[in-house]
Design a protein around this motif. Sequence first.
Motif, PDB file in Angstrom:
ATOM      1  N   UNK A  33       0.745  -1.086  -0.025  1.00 10.11           N
ATOM      2  CA  UNK A  33      -0.052   0.041   0.223  1.00 10.11           C
ATOM      3  C   UNK A  33       0.770   1.223   0.265  1.00 10.11           C
ATOM      4  N   UNK A  34       2.004   1.272   0.801  1.00  4.89           N
ATOM      5  CA  UNK A  34       2.910   2.488   0.874  1.00  4.89           C
ATOM      6  C   UNK A  34       3.574   2.728  -0.724  1.00  4.89           C
ATOM      7  N   UNK A  35       3.742   1.573  -1.286  1.00  2.80           N
ATOM      8  CA  UNK A  35       4.501   1.968  -2.535  1.00  2.80           C
ATOM      9  C   UNK A  35       3.687   2.249  -3.545  1.00  2.80           C
ATOM     10  N   UNK A  36       2.300   1.857  -3.580  1.00  2.31           N
ATOM     11  CA  UNK A  36       1.426   2.100  -4.685  1.00  2.31           C
ATOM     12  C   UNK A  36       1.019   3.539  -4.249  1.00  2.31           C
ATOM     13  N   UNK A  37       1.062   3.942  -3.054  1.00  3.38           N
ATOM     14  CA  UNK A  37       0.654   5.319  -2.862  1.00  3.38           C
ATOM     15  C   UNK A  37       1.489   6.170  -3.525  1.00  3.38           C
ATOM     16  N   UNK A  38       2.839   5.912  -3.771  1.00  4.69           N
ATOM     17  CA  UNK A  38       3.821   6.896  -4.183  1.00  4.69           C
ATOM     18  C   UNK A  38       3.263   7.213  -5.443  1.00  4.69           C
ATOM     19  N   UNK A  39       2.322   6.426  -6.125  1.00  4.95           N
ATOM     20  CA  UNK A  39       1.935   6.800  -7.818  1.00  4.95           C
ATOM     21  C   UNK A  39       0.656   7.820  -7.956  1.00  4.95           C
ATOM     22  N   UNK A  40       0.482   8.400  -6.619  1.00  6.33           N
ATOM     23  CA  UNK A  40      -0.459   9.579  -6.801  1.00  6.33           C
ATOM     24  C   UNK A  40       0.027  10.491  -5.620  1.00  6.33           C
ATOM     25  N   UNK A  41      -0.810  11.616  -5.662  1.00  6.68           N
ATOM     26  CA  UNK A  41      -0.670  12.360  -4.529  1.00  6.68           C
ATOM     27  C   UNK A  41      -1.420  11.844  -3.167  1.00  6.68           C
ATOM     28  N   UNK A  42      -0.761  12.364  -2.191  1.00  5.90           N
ATOM     29  CA  UNK A  42      -1.328  12.167  -0.674  1.00  5.90           C
ATOM     30  C   UNK A  42      -1.980  13.445  -0.307  1.00  5.90           C
ATOM     31  N   UNK A  43      -3.313  13.284  -0.403  1.00  5.10           N
ATOM     32  CA  UNK A  43      -4.284  14.347  -0.026  1.00  5.10           C
ATOM     33  C   UNK A  43      -4.178  14.458   1.567  1.00  5.10           C
ATOM     34  N   UNK A  44      -4.375  15.655   1.873  1.00  5.53           N
ATOM     35  CA  UNK A  44      -4.211  16.227   3.276  1.00  5.53           C
ATOM     36  C   UNK A  44      -2.797  16.238   3.752  1.00  5.53           C
ATOM     37  N   UNK A  45      -1.826  16.015   3.048  1.00  2.59           N
ATOM     38  CA  UNK A  45      -0.452  16.037   3.461  1.00  2.59           C
ATOM     39  C   UNK A  45       0.051  17.495   3.093  1.00  2.59           C
ATOM     40  N   UNK A  46       0.886  18.197   3.911  1.00  7.02           N
ATOM     41  CA  UNK A  46       1.483  19.364   3.555  1.00  7.02           C
ATOM     42  C   UNK A  46       3.043  19.395   4.280  1.00  7.02           C
ATOM     43  N   UNK A  47       3.910  19.681   3.694  1.00  3.28           N
ATOM     44  CA  UNK A  47       5.170  19.649   4.212  1.00  3.28           C
ATOM     45  C   UNK A  47       5.524  18.451   4.740  1.00  3.28           C
ATOM     46  N   UNK A  48       5.231  17.279   4.205  1.00  2.00           N
ATOM     47  CA  UNK A  48       5.649  15.911   4.786  1.00  2.00           C
ATOM     48  C   UNK A  48       4.922  15.716   6.034  1.00  2.00           C
ATOM     49  N   UNK A  49       4.066  16.363   6.235  1.00  3.84           N
ATOM     50  CA  UNK A  49       3.221  15.872   7.531  1.00  3.84           C
ATOM     51  C   UNK A  49       1.706  15.712   7.101  1.00  3.84           C
ATOM     52  N   UNK A  50       1.073  14.738   7.787  1.00  5.34           N
ATOM     53  CA  UNK A  50      -0.308  14.397   7.471  1.00  5.34           C
ATOM     54  C   UNK A  50      -1.146  15.591   8.380  1.00  5.34           C
ATOM     55  N   UNK A  51      -2.493  15.436   7.828  1.00  4.95           N
ATOM     56  CA  UNK A  51      -3.444  16.437   8.437  1.00  4.95           C
ATOM     57  C   UNK A  51      -3.941  15.469   9.451  1.00  4.95           C
ATOM     58  N   UNK A  52      -4.720  16.099  10.360  1.00  2.00           N
ATOM     59  CA  UNK A  52      -5.377  15.334  11.533  1.00  2.00           C
ATOM     60  C   UNK A  52      -6.303  14.171  11.241  1.00  2.00           C
TER      61      UNK A  52
END
Length: 176
Positions: A33-52
């Motif tokens: 799941x981590x590897x395939x997540x790299x194929x698209x954007x990570x919504x909610x993340x900013x500056x390498x940190x996740x949103x709450x």
Amino acid sequence: KPVRKAGIPRWAVFALASLVWLVAIPVVHGVVPWAISLLGPWYGWADGSPAVWNLIGLVPVAAGAVVLFWLMVVGFAHFAEVPERVELDWSPILLLTRGPYAFSRHPMYVAELALWLGWVVLYGSAVVFVGFLLLCLVVGVLAPREERALEAKFGDTYREYKSRVPRWLGLPGRGS
């Protein structure tokens, strides 16, 4: 010459099971799941940190990991019941009804789906969501097949278990 029984010895089953539980399952349900997540954007993340709200994904990830660990412990606790030689096929060897199997006839699938759903939320990833949906389809096909195989092998014992325990998740019923 003595006739050799078919299948592999119990010690080899233990080795294979250990490899599956300690390597294959973490890779398929953690690294993939981590590897395939790299194929698209990570919504909610900013500056390498996740949103709450992304962090809420850690709840199903933790729950899925705990259930998978519990399943591994239950499986290894019943290892003495495994025959001396085991055929390498998909036929059921044992009917486990305790531990997580008291709440779901397919607790491993429930745990794996929880992991993937958690990764979807944590990564905010549409690509992982597609993987989650594909896993749902696979599980939807495999679960009834497994149930037919268990019913064929264990008969009334499995039918009684099936009448008490929900396919996916819930409290056990009284049975018939």
